[in-house]
Enzyme design. Structure first.
Site, PDB file in Angstrom:
ATOM      1  N   THR A  13       1.794  -1.303  10.150  1.00 47.17           N
ATOM      2  CA  THR A  13       1.178  -2.510  10.722  1.00 47.17           C
ATOM      3  C   THR A  13       1.052  -3.610   9.665  1.00 47.17           C
ATOM      4  OG1 THR A  13      -1.088  -1.729  10.340  1.00 47.17           O
ATOM      5  CG2 THR A  13      -0.095  -1.214  12.479  1.00 47.17           C
ATOM      6  N   HIS A 105      -5.507  -2.007  -0.414  1.00 47.87           N
ATOM      7  CA  HIS A 105      -6.401  -0.854  -0.302  1.00 47.87           C
ATOM      8  C   HIS A 105      -7.537  -1.212   0.670  1.00 47.87           C
ATOM      9  CE1 HIS A 105      -8.427   2.813  -1.453  1.00 47.87           C
ATOM     10  NE2 HIS A 105      -9.540   2.111  -1.477  1.00 47.87           N
TER      11      HIS A 105
HETATM   12  C1  GRF Z   1      -3.670   0.662   5.484  1.00 47.04           C
HETATM   13  O1  GRF Z   1      -5.001   0.908   5.797  1.00 47.04           O
HETATM   14  C2  GRF Z   1      -3.555   0.309   4.020  1.00 47.04           C
HETATM   15  O2  GRF Z   1      -4.637  -0.387   3.519  1.00 47.04           O
HETATM   16  C3  GRF Z   1      -3.485   1.668   3.382  1.00 47.04           C
HETATM   17  O3  GRF Z   1      -2.725   2.449   4.287  1.00 47.04           O
HETATM   18  C4  GRF Z   1      -2.813   1.904   5.611  1.00 47.04           C
HETATM   19  C5  GRF Z   1      -1.413   1.624   6.081  1.00 47.04           C
HETATM   20  O4  GRF Z   1      -1.314   1.255   7.420  1.00 47.04           O
HETATM   21  N1  GRF Z   1      -2.994   1.575   2.051  1.00 47.04           N
HETATM   22  P1  GRF Z   1       0.040   0.667   8.005  1.00 47.04           P
HETATM   23  O5  GRF Z   1       1.154   1.687   7.740  1.00 47.04           O
HETATM   24  O6  GRF Z   1       0.323  -0.636   7.335  1.00 47.04           O
HETATM   25  O7  GRF Z   1      -0.203   0.515   9.477  1.00 47.04           O
END
Ligand code: GRF
Length: 191
Positions: A13, A105
């Protein structure tokens, strides 16, 4: 314009937020040309394909970094965005891209970060501690996990009745998806 790769492992996402922002012309210094996943099944690879961006799967074994290094050199990549990338990069790899790798993060660093704090665990820990504000952080990647210079942060309220899943969604919607394209543009414009 900087030639940029996004490293992913999952749903993507945040990658989608980057692709959408680029489509809206919000990142004039960013050219997303490559997506690399260490997980063959990552939905993020579909998102790349749908956006017409090259997506490459590299097996998550001992040769991962060697193959990645070769690919990035071939493609002339200037900057790396980690967007839900579930593998710790080695100090040697990071040295080659010093100051040119960012990570998102899902907490306000230095809270709930470092070893073991990933995915839903971050939000579980925030709820367990009872914080009223959490958020997300974009930072420069250094050899120590989540410890590099902070580029951008955005706070998000914790609400009564939040579950880790509900909080994770709010942090993504209000902080991660908004901030990651801005932070990518900020760094790309400086390089
Ligand atoms: C997000 O919460 C990001 O902060 C963390 O992993 C998750 C990834 O989600 N590092 P996506 O694959 O971008 O939906």
């Amino acid at each position: 314009m900087k030639n940029i790769v996004v490293l992913v492992s999952g749903g993507g996402t945040n990658l989608q937020a980057l692709l959408d922002a680029e489509g809206r012309g919000e990142m004039p210094h960013v050219d997303l040309t490559l997506v690399v996943s260490n997980n063959e099944k990552a939905y993020a690879l579909k998102r790349a394909q749908e956006a017409g961006v090259e997506g490459v799967f590299i097996k998550n074994d001992g040769d991962f970094e060697t193959r990645l290094t070769e690919l990035l050199a071939e493609r002339g990549i200037d900057m790396i965005i980690l967007a839900g990338f579930m593998r710790i990069l080695s100090a040697d790899f990071i040295k080659d891209f010093e100051g040119r790798i960012i990570n998102i993060h899902p907490s306000l660093i230095p809270s709930f970060c470092g070893k073991g704090f990933y995915g839903l665990r971050v939000h579980e820990a925030a709820l367990a501690r009872g914080v009223k504000l959490t958020g997300a952080t974009v930072h420069i990647v250094t050899a120590e996990a989540d410890a590099g210079p902070i580029l951008m942060q955005k706070a998000v309220e914790v609400l009564e009745g939040d579950t880790p899943e509900i909080l994770q969604k709010r942090v993504m919607r209000e902080a991660e998806w908004v901030m990651l394209p801005r932070a990518a543009e900020l760094l790309a414009a400086q390089l």
